[in-house]
Enzyme design. Structure first.
Site, short mmCIF file in Angstrom:
data_model
loop_
_atom_site.label_atom_id
_atom_site.label_comp_id
_atom_site.label_asym_id
_atom_site.label_seq_id
_atom_site.Cartn_x
_atom_site.Cartn_y
_atom_site.Cartn_z
N HIS A 193 1.91 -3.35 6.42
CA HIS A 193 2.48 -5.00 6.15
C HIS A 193 3.80 -4.90 5.95
O HIS A 193 4.58 -4.03 6.16
CB HIS A 193 1.77 -5.26 4.75
N LYS A 213 -4.90 1.87 6.36
CA LYS A 213 -4.84 0.36 5.92
C LYS A 213 -3.70 -0.10 6.76
O LYS A 213 -3.15 0.61 7.77
CB LYS A 213 -4.42 0.59 4.27
N HIS A 267 6.01 -3.09 4.21
CA HIS A 267 6.42 -1.38 4.57
C HIS A 267 7.46 -1.52 5.74
O HIS A 267 8.39 -0.58 5.72
CB HIS A 267 5.12 -1.01 5.44
#
Ligand code: ARG
Length: 589
Positions: A147, A144, A150
């Site tokens: 973002h 994934k 993170h």
């Protein structure tokens, strides 16, 4: 009385000696107060005042004003405390400037250049000795996007790891990857159609993400895809080696790639683990236990844990097909970590969007009666808006790093002359760019949201990362520009009188003396912003001293050397603060 006995360690923070001298004086004048009691009430003063004691906090019988007057009338100056004044019930103390400057600069020198470990230790303390903390942070999801959430976790977590380390803790920094869950069934399904070994080897993070996007699209058109995916994942959960083979490789390649990127950020993990590593046995046991406790209800075969009683809603803990989910894995992982590491504290650096999840999961462990449940701490942080690059939205960590470097590089190129003087403009701009991103992130309280702004964070003006690097480089350059003063004599042979005479010098040195307290406060609040503020205050104090406290051009070599000693001490402390913030201070730029 609510007094907190602050740990005192003058061998690490010489201002403790001065605080204790003040406490002695007050306690002698007001014998109903013990030295310890007063000591914990000696606070930094407002502008122009070294330390202040607010007498009302001690709730002494009688008039506070009278107590203040008593202290004043009995006061005699000594070589630590020079003067006291009072403003109603507030006592303001001035320290003896020469003792102060001498003590602080000596301590910085010793704890920078004469340590047993050989590493600079100024600002460190031993309050965590013998204790272990697990700090879990970053924790992206394989396949994934990485973002901003993170990114913030990575930056704040990196800071916290450094912080606990310098406070004497044994730190295990842990990356808990999102490497398990139905999405891997989807990718496995998609890989059969879109997978390409070469691309996988080149950039696993990107390739897996691409497949994930494509297969999600397929699933929208054809519901069969999700059914297949669920079957795959069920096989994985059941430990079917054939189904696990690819997944293992994807995971390993992704970790390798991540580690390289973290390295550019000056971030290192002791442990890469992930949701996949939580054993089924421990999760099953946990669910049984919750069942016995009467906390589980059954909904169509799915198990739900009921936390309404605690105003924490409810959460699925086992799906209909028996597979685990995020919550279950967190519970299992915590139990296993305690078994394995016997931590004294475990910190989760996770966005405030997951506040409820963390509270549910901490509550569940508490209800299960684990005595260590009270040692878990969620460090949360707010949202970031608008992180994109000139090419569009950010999906991967390397795009953020790359953009920071290239925006900075363009910025530096605008000044042709300076640019040509930089030895390695590529890596210098990358380092300054990363500093800009980190400082913007850590400048305000964690919980605040902020808007990502490349121009602002990468400007050399204002309280920015580039400005901080510049302030450090300027301090480093003093030695280079004044070789005739080097090597400096040993501290005892340096005459500090010129520093004693300068208010600018006194301000700088006092700030330097406060650094060990800045570290201790950060440990209490888990806020990097206090350290950032300290670094900028120091940088500003230094920049206002340049004109008057000169080294180059000072003909009196004794004076020049004393000043240089101060600037070098400032360089050492600023460097420590920057490293604590996970920055790499540059020597030139
Ligand atoms: N991988 C999760 C996510 O991206 C974050 C994990 C946080 N840590 C935890 N123990 N739940 O949302």
């Amino acid at each position: 009385m609510a007094t907190e006995i602050r740990d005192m360690d003058p061998s690490r923070c010489v201002l403790d000696t001065f605080r204790s001298a003040i406490a002695q004086k007050i306690s002698t004048a007001l014998p109903e107060l013990s030295v310890d009691q007063v000591y914990s009430g000696v606070d930094y003063g407002k502008k122009g005042v070294d330390f202040t004691v607010a007498l009302p906090r001690f709730r002494l019988p009688g008039k506070v004003d009278d107590h203040a007057k008593k202290v004043i009338s009995q006061f005699t100056a000594d070589d630590h405390v020079a003067a006291v004044t009072h403003d109603k019930a507030f006592l303001h103390f001035q320290l003896n400037t020469s003792t102060l400057i001498r003590a602080i600069l000596d301590q910085i020198h010793d704890l920078t250049h004469n340590t047993a470990s050989g590493n600079p230790e100024y600002g460190t303390n031993t309050t965590g000795q013998g204790k272990t903390v697990i700090i879990e942070y970053s924790s992206p999801n394989i396949a994934k996007n990485f973002h901003v959430g993170h990114l913030r976790s990575t930056i704040i977590g990196g800071f916290l790891s450094n912080l606990y380390k310098i406070c004497g803790w044994k730190v295990l920094s842990m990356n808990y990857l999102g490497d398990w869950g139905t999405q891997f069934g989807l990718i496995a399904t998609g890989f059969e159609k879109y997978g390409n070994e070469e691309e996988l080897q080149r950039d696993a993070i990107k390739h897996l993400f691409d497949i994930y996007v494509k297969v999600n699209k397929d699933a929208e058109e054809n519901p069969e895809v999700r059914v297949d995916a669920a079957k795959w994942f069920k096989r994985m959960e059941d430990g079917d080696e054939e189904a696990l083979k690819n997944w293992r490789q994807w995971r390993a390649l992704s970790i390798k790639k991540y580690a390289e990127e973290y390295d550019r950020l000056n971030i290192k993990f002791d442990i890469y683990t992930g949701e996949s590593e939580v054993s089924k046995a421990v999760m099953d046991k946990a669910v049984d236990r919750l069942n016995d406790l009467g906390l589980i209800t059954d909904s169509d075969g799915a198990k739900i844990v009921q936390l309404e009683k605690y105003k924490l809603g409810s959460g699925v803990i086992k799906k209909k097909d028996g597979t685990s989910i995020y919550l279950t894995r967190d519970i299992g992982a915590a139990i296993e970590r305690y078994e394995k590491y016997k931590f004294d504290k475990m910190i989760y650096v996770v966005s405030s969007q997951q506040d409820l999840h963390l509270r549910q999961f901490f509550k569940i462990l508490e209800l299960m009666d684990y005595p260590w449940a009270k040692d878990m701490l969620h460090i949360n942080y707010g949202l970031v808006q608008g992180m994109s690059t000139r090419k569009g939205t950010v999906v991967f960590l390397n795009q953020i790093i790359g953009e920071a470097a290239s925006v900075m590089h363009d910025q530096m190129r605008k000044n042709e002359e300076k640019y040509n003087a930089v030895e390695d403009p590529e890596s210098t701009s990358s380092e300054i760019g990363i500093t800009g991103v980190k400082i913007q992130d850590m400048a305000a309280k964690r919980i605040n949201n902020y808007t990502f702004n490349w121009d602002r964070m990468l400007s050399f003006e204002g309280d920015t990362g580039p400005y901080l690097q510049y302030a450090y480089v300027r301090l480093v350059s003093i030695g280079r520009k004044n070789p005739h003063l080097l090597p400096l004599p040993k501290p005892a042979d340096i005459d500090i009188e010129t520093l004693v005479q300068s208010q600018h010098a006194r301000d700088i040195v006092f700030l330097l003396g406060s650094y060990p307290d800045v570290v201790k406060t950060a440990l209490k609040t888990h806020e990097p912003s206090g350290v950032v503020t300290f670094a900028f205050r120091l940088a500003h104090a230094i920049s206002s001293a340049w004109e008057t406290v000169v080294v180059k051009g000072e003909e009196d070599i004794e004076k020049a050397r004393a000043r240089m000693w101060m600037y070098e001490s400032a360089r050492d402390v600023l460097g420590q603060a920057m490293r604590l913030l996970s920055l790499r201070p540059l020597e030139r730029m």
